[in-house]
Scaffold this motif. Structure first.
Motif, PDB file in Angstrom:
ATOM      1  N   ASP A  15      -4.214  29.431  11.898  1.00  0.00           N
ATOM      2  CA  ASP A  15      -5.049  30.135  11.407  1.00  0.00           C
ATOM      3  C   ASP A  15      -4.527  31.382   9.957  1.00  0.00           C
ATOM      4  O   ASP A  15      -4.832  32.097   8.974  1.00  0.00           O
ATOM      5  CB  ASP A  15      -6.074  31.652  12.163  1.00  0.00           C
ATOM      6  CG  ASP A  15      -6.739  30.717  13.043  1.00  0.00           C
ATOM      7  OD1 ASP A  15      -7.031  29.733  12.696  1.00  0.00           O
ATOM      8  OD2 ASP A  15      -7.724  30.866  14.032  1.00  0.00           O
ATOM      9  N   GLU A  16      -3.480  31.389  11.026  1.00  0.00           N
ATOM     10  CA  GLU A  16      -2.128  32.031   9.591  1.00  0.00           C
ATOM     11  C   GLU A  16      -1.799  31.131   8.491  1.00  0.00           C
ATOM     12  O   GLU A  16      -2.164  31.713   7.205  1.00  0.00           O
ATOM     13  CB  GLU A  16      -0.711  32.794  10.039  1.00  0.00           C
ATOM     14  CG  GLU A  16      -0.193  33.796  10.009  1.00  0.00           C
ATOM     15  CD  GLU A  16       1.031  33.434  10.084  1.00  0.00           C
ATOM     16  OE1 GLU A  16       2.566  34.184   9.419  1.00  0.00           O
ATOM     17  OE2 GLU A  16       1.295  34.289  11.499  1.00  0.00           O
ATOM     18  N   PRO A  19      -5.578  28.650   7.143  1.00  0.00           N
ATOM     19  CA  PRO A  19      -6.496  29.410   7.502  1.00  0.00           C
ATOM     20  C   PRO A  19      -7.870  28.611   6.293  1.00  0.00           C
ATOM     21  O   PRO A  19      -8.486  28.229   7.102  1.00  0.00           O
ATOM     22  CB  PRO A  19      -6.816  30.419   6.231  1.00  0.00           C
ATOM     23  CG  PRO A  19      -6.018  31.293   5.287  1.00  0.00           C
ATOM     24  CD  PRO A  19      -4.935  29.776   5.710  1.00  0.00           C
ATOM     25  N   ARG A  22      -8.979  26.889   9.532  1.00  0.00           N
ATOM     26  CA  ARG A  22     -10.589  27.233  10.799  1.00  0.00           C
ATOM     27  C   ARG A  22     -11.727  26.954  11.382  1.00  0.00           C
ATOM     28  O   ARG A  22     -12.613  26.470  10.750  1.00  0.00           O
ATOM     29  CB  ARG A  22     -10.079  29.553  10.203  1.00  0.00           C
ATOM     30  CG  ARG A  22     -10.718  29.741  11.178  1.00  0.00           C
ATOM     31  CD  ARG A  22     -10.771  30.892  11.109  1.00  0.00           C
ATOM     32  NE  ARG A  22      -9.268  31.730  10.791  1.00  0.00           N
ATOM     33  CZ  ARG A  22      -8.836  32.323  10.243  1.00  0.00           C
ATOM     34  NH1 ARG A  22      -9.592  33.002   8.733  1.00  0.00           N
ATOM     35  NH2 ARG A  22      -7.565  32.871   9.893  1.00  0.00           N
TER      36      ARG A  22
END
Length: 139
Positions: A15-16, A19, A22
């Motif tokens: 997610d970091e 993204p 996601r």
């Protein structure tokens, strides 16, 4: 070598650093040199005729090997695909998620080699097989 990141840690890291994917993949299991990843199939994954597209299946295999590599090495955003081979074996089941069972065959200092089998959820026979090689940057 042992697992350095569990499924939740890898998901948070993805997610970091990615993204843009996601919600596209669900990490179901992380084990020593292996992962199981689900791709919830959506309309955007389908090609004309209503089957899952080749690029969507390739993406699942590619991200699964990446997940396996970072689960073993830790936070390593710059590991990149250097080669991939894909065999499409049968049409995925209509409306079913795709599952990738991935194992690392080699995890060296410079290269990682992974093998993936893709299945329609609930079906025993694989729909595709992939072999992927990743380059690992110097530490």
């Amino acid at each position: 070598m042992t697992v350095k990141m569990n499924a939740e840690e890898v998901a948070a890291y993805l997610d970091e650093v990615f993204p843009q994917v996601r919600g596209d993949f669900v990490i179901e299991e992380v084990a020593d040199m292996a992962v199981r990843v689900r791709m919830p199939v959506a309309e955007r994954h389908l090609r004309p005729g209503g089957t899952v597209s080749g690029p969507a299946m390739f993406s699942l295999a590619d991200v699964s090997v990446y997940i396996a590599v970072i689960a073993m090495l830790g936070r390593e955003a710059l590991a990149v695909t250097t080669s991939g081979s894909f065999d499409f074996m049968r049409k995925p089941a209509a409306g079913a998620d795709l599952i990738c069972e991935c194992r690392l065959l080699k995890l060296g200092r410079v290269l990682a080699v992974g093998e993936c089998l893709l299945f329609s959820d609930g079906v025993d026979k694989p729909v595709a097989r992939a072999s992927m090689t990743y380059s690992i940057p110097p530490r």
